[in-house]
Design a protein around this motif. Structure first.
Motif, PDB file in Angstrom:
ATOM      1  N   LYS A 267       0.713  -1.601   0.184  1.00  0.00           N
ATOM      2  CA  LYS A 267       0.353  -0.059  -0.141  1.00  0.00           C
ATOM      3  C   LYS A 267       0.898   1.264   0.011  1.00  0.00           C
ATOM      4  N   GLY A 268       1.559   1.320  -1.040  1.00  0.00           N
ATOM      5  CA  GLY A 268       2.614   2.755  -1.327  1.00  0.00           C
ATOM      6  C   GLY A 268       2.373   3.273  -2.223  1.00  0.00           C
ATOM      7  N   VAL A 269       2.595   4.665  -1.576  1.00  0.00           N
ATOM      8  CA  VAL A 269       2.160   5.958  -2.479  1.00  0.00           C
ATOM      9  C   VAL A 269       2.518   5.904  -3.869  1.00  0.00           C
TER      10      VAL A 269
ATOM     11  N   CYS B 293      -2.990  10.417  -0.670  1.00  0.00           N
ATOM     12  CA  CYS B 293      -2.219  11.862   0.081  1.00  0.00           C
ATOM     13  C   CYS B 293      -3.567  12.772   0.331  1.00  0.00           C
ATOM     14  N   VAL B 294      -5.387  11.959   1.186  1.00  0.00           N
ATOM     15  CA  VAL B 294      -6.207  12.867   0.825  1.00  0.00           C
ATOM     16  C   VAL B 294      -5.429  13.239   2.111  1.00  0.00           C
ATOM     17  N   LEU B 295      -5.579  12.090   3.597  1.00  0.00           N
ATOM     18  CA  LEU B 295      -5.411  13.092   4.895  1.00  0.00           C
ATOM     19  C   LEU B 295      -4.264  14.147   5.258  1.00  0.00           C
ATOM     20  N   SER B 296      -3.247  13.493   4.272  1.00  0.00           N
ATOM     21  CA  SER B 296      -1.653  13.466   4.315  1.00  0.00           C
ATOM     22  C   SER B 296      -1.960  15.539   3.767  1.00  0.00           C
ATOM     23  N   ARG B 297      -3.081  15.220   2.749  1.00  0.00           N
ATOM     24  CA  ARG B 297      -2.940  16.831   1.751  1.00  0.00           C
ATOM     25  C   ARG B 297      -3.687  17.844   3.182  1.00  0.00           C
TER      26      ARG B 297
ATOM     27  N   TYR C  77       7.238  15.086   6.353  1.00  0.00           N
ATOM     28  CA  TYR C  77       6.465  14.119   5.482  1.00  0.00           C
ATOM     29  C   TYR C  77       5.897  14.326   4.548  1.00  0.00           C
ATOM     30  N   PHE C  78       5.100  14.616   5.282  1.00  0.00           N
ATOM     31  CA  PHE C  78       3.551  15.680   4.299  1.00  0.00           C
ATOM     32  C   PHE C  78       4.020  15.754   3.055  1.00  0.00           C
ATOM     33  N   ARG C  79       4.368  16.837   3.561  1.00  0.00           N
ATOM     34  CA  ARG C  79       5.177  18.046   1.851  1.00  0.00           C
ATOM     35  C   ARG C  79       5.273  17.556   0.798  1.00  0.00           C
TER      36      ARG C  79
ATOM     37  N   LEU D 105       5.292  14.371  -4.202  1.00  0.00           N
ATOM     38  CA  LEU D 105       5.669  14.012  -5.351  1.00  0.00           C
ATOM     39  C   LEU D 105       4.144  12.801  -6.057  1.00  0.00           C
ATOM     40  N   ALA D 106       3.436  12.654  -5.107  1.00  0.00           N
ATOM     41  CA  ALA D 106       2.289  12.193  -5.865  1.00  0.00           C
ATOM     42  C   ALA D 106       1.345  13.164  -6.868  1.00  0.00           C
ATOM     43  N   ASP D 107       1.599  14.328  -6.627  1.00  0.00           N
ATOM     44  CA  ASP D 107       1.195  15.349  -8.022  1.00  0.00           C
ATOM     45  C   ASP D 107       1.818  15.254  -8.955  1.00  0.00           C
TER      46      ASP D 107
END
Length: 275
Positions: free
Chosen positions: A132-134, A140-144, A190-192, A197-199
């Motif tokens: 379940k990697g990014v 990234c719903v919650l991290s965003r 971490y989240f930023r 990267l996800a985007d």
């Protein structure tokens, strides 16, 4: 049952981008190329220590460690931590351990760290179990959401508390562990970087382009991920773990380890070489 007697717990002093680290690690030497196990955000190296009880891995060397900002690892500047920092840390840990080529088992942000390293040095990674990697913005719903708050760390801990009463498998255990496994000062970095990267990091294509055998392992509550058909169509082995969600190792460790062991049995070629 395999013995854990040969397992070594160590603290590795490192300096990454001018930041002093003391990496808490656990390793075992063995035959063949080792398995490198990278934990996810809010978890720790201990998530993987059942490998010492798995007969399928009895002769195999492995290495796991707590990422900066997590677990028992010490970090001189939590604000310096982001995904590129984690990748450089992984490189340094592997170099210190004398590991050249290896098999990866990694979850969440650990899987993202491994993906970035494997993309930069594809010849080193022999197989990749991605738990379940990014891989996309939907991961990234919650991290965003947390980044819109003045203190992302405080928001994360409040959110984790709410998961105790949620329908998510493993949520209560995750919430209970979080205060002891993540430093609040590391959350924003971490989240930023994860959201960035996800985007914009083309993560799916990076994962699909890896030349090694790949498995994407996820809990049944994550079966709606939009990119699963794309992974399947491009040769990535999918493993859905019943009675689990984001954290299959918490909710259904027996099925999770069985899938990992069976995947490795198809990939590993015994070797007399030691590391």
């Amino acid at each position: 049952m395999p013995s854990a007697a040969r397992v070594a717990h160590e603290h590795l002093p490192l300096r990454i981008h001018g930041v002093n680290l003391k990496i808490a690690s656990v390793r075992r030497e063995g035959s063949g190329d080792p398995v490198v196990l990278l934990h996810g955000f809010g978890t720790s190296k201990e998530d993987y220590l059942d490998i010492t009880h798995r007969h399928e891995f009895a002769a195999r060397g492995f290495l796991a460690y707590d990422a900066p900002g997590c677990g028992a690892t010490e970090c001189g500047d939590l604000g310096a931590i982001d995904l590129p920092f984690l990748v450089e840390t992984a490189r340094a840990v592997l170099e210190r351990a004398g590991i050249g080529r290896f098999h990866v088992v990694a979850q969440s942000t650990g899987a993202l760290t491994a993906l970035l390293l494997a993309h930069a040095e594809p010849g080193r990674v022999l197989s990749f179990v991605n738990i379940k990697g990014v891989l996309a913005p939907e991961d990234c719903v919650l991290s965003r959401e947390s980044l819109h708050h003045r203190d992302p760390g405080e928001y994360l801990f409040q959110l984790a508390e709410r998961t105790r009463a949620s329908s998510c498998y493993g949520g209560g255990l995750y919430a209970a562990n979080l205060p002891n496994k993540v430093r609040r000062g590391a959350v924003a970095g971490y989240f930023r970087s994860m959201v960035e990267l996800a985007d914009h990091g083309d993560l799916l294509q990076k994962f699909l382009s890896l030349p090694c055998p790949r498995m994407y392992l996820y809990g049944e509550q994550c079966a709606g991920l939009s990119y699963l058909p794309l992974l399947d169509a491009n040769g990535v082995e999918l493993a859905e773990i019943p009675h689990s969600g984001q954290l299959p190792m918490y909710s259904n460790p027996v099925a999770t380890w069985r899938q990992i062991a069976e995947f490795h049995a198809r990939q590993l070629i015994p070797s007399a070489r030691r590391w």
